[in-house]
Design an enzyme around this catalytic site. Structure first.
Site, PDB file in Angstrom:
ATOM      1  N   ASP A   1       2.726   2.120  -1.784  1.00 33.92           N
ATOM      2  CA  ASP A   1       4.351   2.013  -3.233  1.00 33.92           C
ATOM      3  C   ASP A   1       4.287   3.029  -3.886  1.00 33.92           C
ATOM      4  O   ASP A   1       5.086   3.120  -4.686  1.00 33.92           O
ATOM      5  CB  ASP A   1       4.742   0.704  -3.357  1.00 33.92           C
ATOM      6  CG  ASP A   1       5.058   0.087  -1.641  1.00 33.92           C
ATOM      7  OD1 ASP A   1       5.654   0.501  -1.130  1.00 33.92           O
ATOM      8  OD2 ASP A   1       5.310  -1.129  -1.817  1.00 33.92           O
ATOM      9  N   GLY A   2       2.957   3.615  -4.216  1.00 34.45           N
ATOM     10  CA  GLY A   2       2.703   4.373  -5.572  1.00 34.45           C
ATOM     11  C   GLY A   2       2.674   3.886  -6.537  1.00 34.45           C
ATOM     12  O   GLY A   2       2.802   4.234  -8.012  1.00 34.45           O
TER      13      GLY A   2
ATOM     14  N   ASP B   1      -3.638  -3.140 -12.829  1.00 33.25           N
ATOM     15  CA  ASP B   1      -2.958  -2.819 -11.688  1.00 33.25           C
ATOM     16  C   ASP B   1      -3.809  -3.551 -10.176  1.00 33.25           C
ATOM     17  O   ASP B   1      -5.325  -3.320  -9.951  1.00 33.25           O
ATOM     18  CB  ASP B   1      -3.501  -1.177 -11.581  1.00 33.25           C
ATOM     19  CG  ASP B   1      -3.075  -0.252 -10.290  1.00 33.25           C
ATOM     20  OD1 ASP B   1      -2.621  -0.672  -9.529  1.00 33.25           O
ATOM     21  OD2 ASP B   1      -3.554   0.708  -9.767  1.00 33.25           O
TER      22      ASP B   1
ATOM     23  N   HIS C   1      -3.344  -4.673  -0.685  1.00 35.24           N
ATOM     24  CA  HIS C   1      -3.777  -5.513   0.577  1.00 35.24           C
ATOM     25  C   HIS C   1      -3.861  -7.020   0.525  1.00 35.24           C
ATOM     26  O   HIS C   1      -4.221  -7.263  -0.036  1.00 35.24           O
ATOM     27  CB  HIS C   1      -4.844  -4.395   1.044  1.00 35.24           C
ATOM     28  CG  HIS C   1      -5.545  -3.078   0.874  1.00 35.24           C
ATOM     29  ND1 HIS C   1      -5.254  -2.151   0.422  1.00 35.24           N
ATOM     30  CD2 HIS C   1      -5.602  -2.539   1.684  1.00 35.24           C
ATOM     31  CE1 HIS C   1      -5.025  -1.220   0.754  1.00 35.24           C
ATOM     32  NE2 HIS C   1      -5.354  -0.626   1.646  1.00 35.24           N
TER      33      HIS C   1
ATOM     34  N   SER D   1     -23.855 -52.482   6.303  1.00 35.28           N
ATOM     35  CA  SER D   1     -23.232 -51.297   5.186  1.00 35.28           C
ATOM     36  C   SER D   1     -24.546 -50.392   5.660  1.00 35.28           C
ATOM     37  O   SER D   1     -25.221 -49.968   5.278  1.00 35.28           O
ATOM     38  CB  SER D   1     -23.882 -51.673   3.838  1.00 35.28           C
ATOM     39  OG  SER D   1     -24.938 -52.503   3.851  1.00 35.28           O
TER      40      SER D   1
ATOM     41  N   VAL E   1       1.216  -1.613  -0.196  1.00 37.08           N
ATOM     42  CA  VAL E   1       0.447  -0.634  -0.020  1.00 37.08           C
ATOM     43  C   VAL E   1       1.058   1.374   0.139  1.00 37.08           C
ATOM     44  O   VAL E   1       1.536   1.462   0.784  1.00 37.08           O
ATOM     45  CB  VAL E   1      -0.762  -0.329   1.290  1.00 37.08           C
ATOM     46  CG1 VAL E   1      -2.072   1.417   1.283  1.00 37.08           C
ATOM     47  CG2 VAL E   1      -1.274  -1.174   1.371  1.00 37.08           C
TER      48      VAL E   1
ATOM     49  N   SER F   1      -0.708   3.014  -8.222  1.00 38.37           N
ATOM     50  CA  SER F   1      -1.457   3.973  -9.301  1.00 38.37           C
ATOM     51  C   SER F   1      -0.500   5.289  -9.771  1.00 38.37           C
ATOM     52  O   SER F   1      -0.649   5.603 -10.798  1.00 38.37           O
ATOM     53  CB  SER F   1      -2.541   3.962  -8.496  1.00 38.37           C
ATOM     54  OG  SER F   1      -3.680   2.739  -7.920  1.00 38.37           O
TER      55      SER F   1
END
Lengths: 637, 304
Positions: A37-38, A112, A116, A544, A35, A40
């Site tokens: 980190d750039g 993109d 998260h 059975s 989150v 977008s």
């Protein structure tokens, strides 16, 4: 502002431009990182520099940047790509967004993907179609847990081209030592998880350093700019062509009686008219007679193309089959070891049946409890009983019929699959097959000349399976014995499988837990089925207790051959008789898991024959059964 | 001898793959057909995907009665050439109430298109509808899956989309639920134009510039395609000026802004598109009413 497009060429010689554009290749990549980190911002920058942003969008962007942006008065590129209202409110990216831009050499599709942890599934989704991954690192923060997770996922999905983009270099004053330290850190981690090679580039998405032109701020960096690297890296689709030919059949095209074509997308290799092919899983061979398209027939077609193929022979081939190079076909199997990425809120349920879709095949599949779960932060293997949302693990998978496959590492399209919940229809997991467990590929069904019909005919009877079920001491064995004697007297060929006797041999390794009881019945069912194949009338006397397993055996048999005979003796009565003294033991606690005492008996709901032993002697019961069975057989009596 | 696949060849193969998956897995598919350039490409791809069979589904035009006349003309011809059945649906309630873009604003789109589409899908019982939306068009489209799942009420839940991996599409759904499928999700406007050029696909002539009767309305330039009707609805005869115009997208003629242009050939159009400074949907009024998240909201409500 730099630009990848040659405006002059467009305005002066549109033909030349279009000719150039027409021959561009396509590279798909993902951007991932933690989150903030750039990501977008970087994509916004790529679009902005490639002039994929128009004036009206730019005007909106400038206004938005001032209103809700996080960059003060500067343009906030992230606003360009954070498309959903919810994201813009929270300032985060919550789903995969696909973006497009083009340079003089290539066209690009960018996924993109969010940083998260709870959205790992979206990252895997974005990565599944990517040729390359850009792992973003904030130069101020260095290699983080999420960097490792995303690198591991990209590697797991099989992305071979990894770019380490050390971002926000402007915020660390373009410090070469800081950069070297981060790259070295990442190299150690990458080696540990098997990433052999990666390309590191120092950038600033916000300022534009080393994106399209080498930055004067980083004179110590002599490699390619990010765009140059993206333009020149080798594509996966090129290497797919070197592999053997495979075409999963999507749809059979039958416009009229004279045409029968097999439509699908070639996933690997090359095919030409006249080539010998093999249809999987049947193994039948033929040759390609035509490759049909709307624009005329082709002589050859290659990996990546969607085509329609005609064969020289009228052979059975339908959706789900794979047409392959005849001398080098893929294999079929029904049990695999697989990597799994769990993508649903509801955790995986071992033993539950899910739909498995691989290429154009959809089958029912069950998953064993995971061998282990991977801690994606430390790469440790953890013991696990199930997989929760976003968990990654390794488990065995069994399909209800053999599917054509290749290990994911060899062929993504024949090794990657999704799991679908049968009730909600949600896509709950992505999987990658590692290898098949059973050597099913070497165990083919042997065609036998003497069929089960021939066996039965020779004996002058129709095979049947008389399945006696009831509590211990209800009289199953006694009555089954009498029935067999009567059949024998009538000249019938039969065999009685008795519960106690089978447990001395075939099933002596099994106990009385629920799992063992189920396996006990499965084996008896399979043996009984083989005997009916031989033309016999088979009688089985097993408690059975579970309806599901009796139904399982019923499902194995041809319709009408399975007769469920309920020997109905109330518990009190069976316990009173207690022929073998077992009830006494069970009541005293010396015998565990005893049906009727501390293990349930599920009475048949609609047995073919119902014998109430409180009203009928064993002799009368046997007479009734033979009469009813003989009645059913009347055609050949 | 065998060249590397170009990006257009890869996009074409992907779209055909998607269409064949739908035909194999859907009960009753339909192709939404708007007569625009994207629809023209979709129709061509469908012909390629199933050749020599005609595409095994009908075309559905959700009509507003306010489309350009040239669009209605091409509509019939295109369906006939492809050997496909053409279904036309006009929302009977909108028809009865005389819903139009001048008096009713956003209600025009809502009733004719959003409601009309839902009605048509329910009426015919279609479970999968092909649409020509592209991810490069608009922000919320960029996040939509190729197979976009809709509830029994036709609603889209963007936060709860099915993960879509490799080229494996999950087409399973319960009765009443439906799926919108977008085979040209990954195409851009330039790809569309270039494909039309390479395949010589017929498109509505309004995409090319010609002298046409125009009027200005609320700051935009529009074409007076049906003067009588315009006059009746606007309550006055707009001032008509003949201008050389063309359209970058086609919708309802009173809602689709024209651009002044001299582009009369495909190459001209492409050149203009590449050098232009405004986005394709800019001429569309529909994206902006309701504010920033307008398209996302419309899509949630069931708009195509």
């Amino acid at each position: 502002m730099s630009s990848y497009q040659t405006d002059a060429l467009i305005s002066e010689d549109i033909d030349a431009y279009l000719e150039q554009h027409q021959h561009k290749s396509l590279l798909r990549f993902i951007t991932c990182g933690s989150v903030d980190d750039g990501k977008s911002t970087l994509i916004g920058r790529l679009l902005y520099d490639s002039k994929m942003i128009f004036e009206d969008q730019l005007a909106a962007l400038e206004a938005d940047s001032k209103r809700v942006g996080t960059q003060g008065q500067d343009i906030d590129f992230a606003l360009l790509v954070d498309g959903l209202a919810a994201e813009r409110e929270q300032g985060i990216t919550i789903d995969v967004a696909y973006r497009f831009f083009t340079t003089e050499k290539r066209k690009f599709i960018v996924a993109d993907t969010p940083g998260h942890e709870q959205y790992t599934r979206n990252m895997v989704t974005g990565a599944s179609t990517a040729d390359l991954a850009i792992i973003l690192i904030d130069a101020r923060k260095g290699v983080l847990t999420q960097t490792k997770r995303h690198s591991y996922l990209a590697h797991l999905i099989g992305i071979r081209n990894i770019v380490l983009a050390v971002n926000k270099m402007d915020l660390v004053d373009y410090d070469v030592l800081r950069y070297d330290h981060i790259v070295e850190d990442y190299r150690c981690f990458a080696r540990d998880i098997g990433i052999a090679d990666f390309t590191a580039i120092p950038i600033s998405g916000f300022k534009g350093d080393n994106i399209t032109t080498l930055s004067p701020n980083t004179p110590w960096y002599t490699g390619k700019t990010l765009i140059e690297h993206l333009e020149n890296v080798q594509l996966d689709v090129t290497s797919d062509r070197q592999k053997p030919f495979r075409l999963p059949v999507q749809w059979v095209n039958r416009p009229n009686l004279d045409f029968r074509g097999f439509a699908g997308q070639i996933i690997s290799g090359v095919v030409g008219v006249g080539d010998a092919v093999r249809i999987l899983p049947s193994g039948k061979t033929s040759a390609v007679s035509r490759i049909v398209t709307l624009d005329g027939d082709l002589d050859m077609a290659v990996a990546g193309q969607s085509v329609t193929i005609c064969l020289t022979d009228e052979i059975d081939c339908s959706r789900g089959d794979v047409i392959a190079a005849s001398e080098n076909p893929p294999q079929a199997a029904d049990q695999f070891e697989s990597n799994l990425v769990w993508m649903a809120e509801d955790a995986m349920i071992p033993g539950r049946a899910y739909w498995l879709k691989l290429a154009t095949q959809t089958v029912s599949a069950t998953i064993q409890p995971p061998k282990y779960q991977v801690n994606v932060n430390t790469m440790e293997h953890l013991a696990a009983k199930t997989l929760d949302l976003n968990a990654i693990g390794v488990a065995e998978i069994t399909t209800d019929r053999a599917i054509v496959f290749e290990p994911y590492a060899d062929n993504r399209a024949l090794g990657g699959f999704i799991l679908i919940d049968k009730l909600t229809n949600a896509t709950v997991a992505a999987g990658m097959l590692n290898f098949s467990l059973r050597r099913a590929q070497n165990v083919h069904w042997q065609a036998i000349d003497i069929s089960r019909e021939a066996h039965a005919q020779q004996k002058g009877q129709s095979p049947k399976l008389l399945w006696f079920t009831g509590l211990s001491g209800s009289g199953k064995s006694t009555i089954a014995n009498l029935v067999e004697k009567k059949l024998y007297a009538l000249g019938r060929h039969s065999f009685l499988l008795d519960g106690d006797n089978v447990r001395h041999g075939l099933n002596k390794d099994l106990g009385f837990t629920d799992t063992d009881r189920i396996e006990n019945i499965r084996r008896v069912g399979e043996v009984a089925k083989l005997m009916t194949d031989a033309g016999l009338i088979v009688l089985t006397a097993f408690i059975s207790p579970f309806r599901a397993e009796r139904d399982m055996v019923r499902a194995m048999m041809p319709v009408g051959e399975f007769l469920e005979i309920f020997i109905d003796t109330p518990l009190e009565e069976a316990e009173r008789r207690d022929v073998k003294g077992l009830y006494k033991k069970a009541r005293s606690g010396a015998l565990k898991n005893f049906t009727g005492i501390d293990s349930p008996y599920e009475a048949p709901e609609m047995p073919e024959i119902h014998v109430d032993t409180t009203r009928m002697s064993p002799e009368d019961a046997a007479e009734l059964i033979v009469e009813q069975v003989v009645g059913i057989w009347s055609p050949d009596l | 001898m065998l060249h590397n696949l170009t990006h257009l060849e890869r996009l074409e193969a992907e779209s055909i793959h998607v269409m064949r998956e739908v035909v194999s897995e859907a009960d009753k598919p339909v192709m939404l057909y708007s007569v625009g350039k994207d629809s023209a490409v979709m129709l061509h791809l469908a012909r390629k995907a199933f050749y020599p069979s005609p595409p095994p589904f009908p075309l559905l035009h959700v009509d507003t009665t306010w489309k350009f006349r040239a669009m209605y003309e091409l509509r019939e011809k295109a369906a006939r050439d492809a050997g496909m059945e053409l279904l036309v649906w006009q929302n009977p309630e909108a028809l009865e109430r005389g819903i139009n873009p001048f008096d009713h604003g956003p209600l025009h789109t809502d009733m004719w298109k959003t409601e009309g589409l839902k009605q048509a899908l329910d009426h015919y019982g279609f479970d999968v509808a092909f649409g020509g939306a592209r991810r490069d068009e608009e922000k919320s489209r960029a996040k939509e899956r190729v197979f976009s799942f809709r509830s029994a009420n036709h609603r889209w839940d963007p936060k709860n989309q099915r993960p879509e991996l490799w080229n494996l599409y999950n087409a399973r759904k319960a009765k009443g639920e439906s799926i919108r499928v977008f085979p040209i999700s990954n195409w851009t406007e330039l790809d569309i134009w270039q494909y039309i050029q390479l395949n010589q696909i017929e498109i509505v002539p309004l995409y090319f510039s010609a002298p046409r009767p125009t009027f200005e309305y609320q700051g935009g330039l529009f074409m007076a395609d049906d003067m009588e009707r315009l006059e009746r609805v606007m309550g006055r005869r707009p001032e008509i000026v003949e201008r050389s115009i063309r359209f970058r997208t086609l919708g309802c003629f009173p809602l689709t802004g024209a651009v002044e242009s001299e582009a009369t050939t495909l190459n001209d159009v492409i050149r203009e598109m590449l050098l232009t400074t405004s986005s394709e949907r800019q001429g569309r009024v529909i994206d902006k009413d309701g504010g920033d998240a307008s398209m996302e909201k419309k899509k949630q409500e069931g708009y195509f």
